[in-house]
Enzyme design. Structure first.
Site, mmCIF file in Angstrom:
data_model
loop_
_atom_site.group_PDB
_atom_site.id
_atom_site.type_symbol
_atom_site.label_atom_id
_atom_site.label_comp_id
_atom_site.label_asym_id
_atom_site.label_seq_id
_atom_site.Cartn_x
_atom_site.Cartn_y
_atom_site.Cartn_z
ATOM 1 N N HIS A 14 -28.642 -36.940 87.369
ATOM 2 C CA HIS A 14 -29.034 -37.772 86.212
ATOM 3 C C HIS A 14 -27.797 -38.492 85.693
ATOM 4 C CE1 HIS A 14 -31.631 -38.446 82.474
ATOM 5 N NE2 HIS A 14 -30.500 -39.102 82.262
ATOM 6 N N HIS A 16 -26.100 -42.403 84.160
ATOM 7 C CA HIS A 16 -26.176 -43.801 83.728
ATOM 8 C C HIS A 16 -24.856 -44.489 84.077
ATOM 9 C CE1 HIS A 16 -29.739 -42.995 81.150
ATOM 10 N NE2 HIS A 16 -29.178 -41.812 81.037
ATOM 11 N N LYS A 100 -38.847 -42.886 86.602
ATOM 12 C CA LYS A 100 -38.454 -42.260 85.344
ATOM 13 C C LYS A 100 -39.450 -42.629 84.254
ATOM 14 C CE LYS A 100 -35.788 -40.256 82.275
ATOM 15 N NZ LYS A 100 -34.360 -40.342 82.010
ATOM 16 N N HIS A 137 -38.193 -38.077 80.587
ATOM 17 C CA HIS A 137 -37.490 -37.881 79.310
ATOM 18 C C HIS A 137 -38.496 -37.210 78.382
ATOM 19 C CE1 HIS A 137 -34.452 -38.951 76.148
ATOM 20 N NE2 HIS A 137 -35.496 -38.567 75.427
ATOM 21 N N HIS A 175 -32.590 -33.300 81.428
ATOM 22 C CA HIS A 175 -31.742 -32.846 80.306
ATOM 23 C C HIS A 175 -32.484 -31.939 79.313
ATOM 24 C CE1 HIS A 175 -33.636 -36.400 78.603
ATOM 25 N NE2 HIS A 175 -32.817 -37.243 79.172
ATOM 26 N N ASP A 248 -26.266 -36.603 82.735
ATOM 27 C CA ASP A 248 -26.687 -37.587 81.737
ATOM 28 C C ASP A 248 -25.483 -38.318 81.161
ATOM 29 O OD1 ASP A 248 -28.424 -39.128 80.255
ATOM 30 O OD2 ASP A 248 -28.714 -37.638 78.670
HETATM 31 C C1 NCD Z 1 -29.001 -42.260 77.413
HETATM 32 C C2 NCD Z 1 -28.380 -43.644 77.525
HETATM 33 O O1 NCD Z 1 -27.433 -43.925 76.779
HETATM 34 O O2 NCD Z 1 -28.781 -44.418 78.377
HETATM 35 N N1 NCD Z 1 -28.650 -41.694 76.145
HETATM 36 C C3 NCD Z 1 -28.656 -40.377 75.820
HETATM 37 O O3 NCD Z 1 -28.421 -40.050 74.657
HETATM 38 N N2 NCD Z 1 -28.891 -39.448 76.710
HETATM 39 C C4 NCD Z 1 -30.469 -42.336 77.596
HETATM 40 C C5 NCD Z 1 -31.126 -41.010 77.850
HETATM 41 O O4 NCD Z 1 -30.929 -40.378 78.902
HETATM 42 O O5 NCD Z 1 -31.866 -40.558 76.974
HETATM 43 ZN ZN ZN Z 2 -30.126 -40.114 80.535
#
Ligand code: NCD
Ligand code: ZN
Length: 349
Positions: A14, A16, A100, A137, A175, A248
């Site tokens: 996971h 970003h 997702k 999520h 998460h 995450d």
């Molecule tokens: C994530 C993001 O910034 O893209 N933020 C977070 O607080 N985890 C999005 C997500 O996974 O919820």
């Molecule tokens: Zn995330």
């Protein structure tokens, strides 16, 4: 005291990485630690189909250092207008690892998310039929539900009924942050798994308010009570194959976090596996790190375990207080998880 530990190369299920300059800044951190990462599709606009995901994937590969092998697996953004044809196409690409589900409005860039689960049932049925994984999520978005209860309510109202309605659907509850999340995964069959972030293992919700308000400790789902953190620690370190690593890691520049309405997300890619090692070592469970980090996720996603290894050495070092952007402007910094803290596990590069 152990001096070093060698484990099969881990995967981050996971992650970003955004796009543009930010992508170039963050991808090398993950690529030098992990063999694969599941890339989240919440760009603006979102990554909805195979064509868009493959284009995004090649941008990511362009930022991978030349001496490194890294295989990004892509997650597609499920929307109210996703079609069965999108699902079939996704099932045929080795680079796509699922869809997702963001409930609309649940988190960063989730405005295009699903507005009603009933509306996407035929798509979820098709995913089940074609063996495509659903990444969830798991928070309700009803503003009348207390923010600390949103995961537990989602499990009760959405996830339990969904998993009964489509029992073969492979689901990852992303998460997880609560005892209820742990219980849901533990009592389900092998088609359901959960990822756990480093921040939810390290901290309870006090961290957000330690001596003042701490925007860099704010993520979604939000940190919970100590009893929940302890349940997550047990889940991660007991060797149960239904729990695996997903950082995450979510980069937001300092200016966006330290603001009147600071955004949600914690960046950890610069030292992710080292921090997990520290966490496992803190409860004498370093020997359980490899399953959680390198095996359980690969087995769940039905991909070969990585054949390379990484070595972590027991050597005290200090994590950076910030990670500069291209123009070295303070607003543009990233403040990573455990910024400025000492760590005893270090990656041998
Ligand atoms: C994530 C993001 O910034 O893209 N933020 C977070 O607080 N985890 C999005 C997500 O996974 O919820
Ligand atoms: Zn995330």
């Amino acid at each position: 005291m152990t001096d070093s530990i060698t484990i099969d190369r881990p995967d981050d299920w996971h992650l970003h990485v955004r796009d543009g300059e930010m992508l170039e800044r963050v991808v090398p951190f993950t690529a030098s630690r992990f063999g694969r990462a599941l890339i989240m599709p919440n760009l603006n606009p979102p990554v909805r189909n195979v064509t868009q995901a493959l284009k995004y994937r090649s941008q990511i590969l362009d930022s991978v250092p030349s001496n490194t092998t890294f295989d990004p697996k892509m997650s597609l953004y499920l929307t109210d207008s996703t079609t069965v044809a999108d699902v079939v196409e996704a099932s045929q690409s080795e680079h796509i690892a699922g869809f997702k589900l963001y409930p609309a409005g649940a988190t960063t860039n989730s405005d295009s998310g699903v507005t009603k689960i009933l509306g996407v049932m035929p798509i979820l049925e098709a995913m089940s039929e074609h063996g495509v994984v659903l990444q969830v999520h798991g928070e309700v978005t009803d503003k009348h539900v207390d923010i600390f209860d949103r995961e537990a309510v989602f499990i009760d109202q959405i996830l339990l009924p969904l998993s009964r309605e489509i029992p073969q659907l492979k689901i990852v509850l992303e998460h997880i942050t609560t005892r209820e999340g742990v219980d849901f995964v533990q009592s389900a069959g092998p088609q359901i798994a959960g990822t756990i972030t480093p921040q939810h293992l390290l901290y309870n919700r006090n961290e957000i308010f330690r001596g003042g308000i701490r925007p860099h400790a704010f993520c979604l789902p939000v940190l919970k009570r100590e009893a929940h953190r302890q349940a997550l620690m047990e889940a991660a370190t007991q060797g149960n194959p239904s729990f695996f690593l997903g950082t995450d890691s979510a980069p937001h520049i300092r200016g966006a976090k330290q603001s009147e309405c600071g955004c949600a997300g914690i960046f950890s890619a610069n030292a992710a596996i080292e921090i997990y090692a520290e966490i496992f070592a803190s409860v004498d469970k370093l020997h359980m790190l490899e399953g959680f980090s390198s095996h359980h996720g690969a087995d769940f996603y039905d991909v070969k375990r990585n054949t390379e290894t990484i070595t972590l050495i027991n050597q005290m070092h200090t994590l950076p207080t910030k990670i500069d952007g291209a123009n070295k402007n303070a607003d543009d910094d990233l403040i990573p998880l455990m910024a400025g803290h000492q760590l005893s596990w270090m990656l041998q590069l």
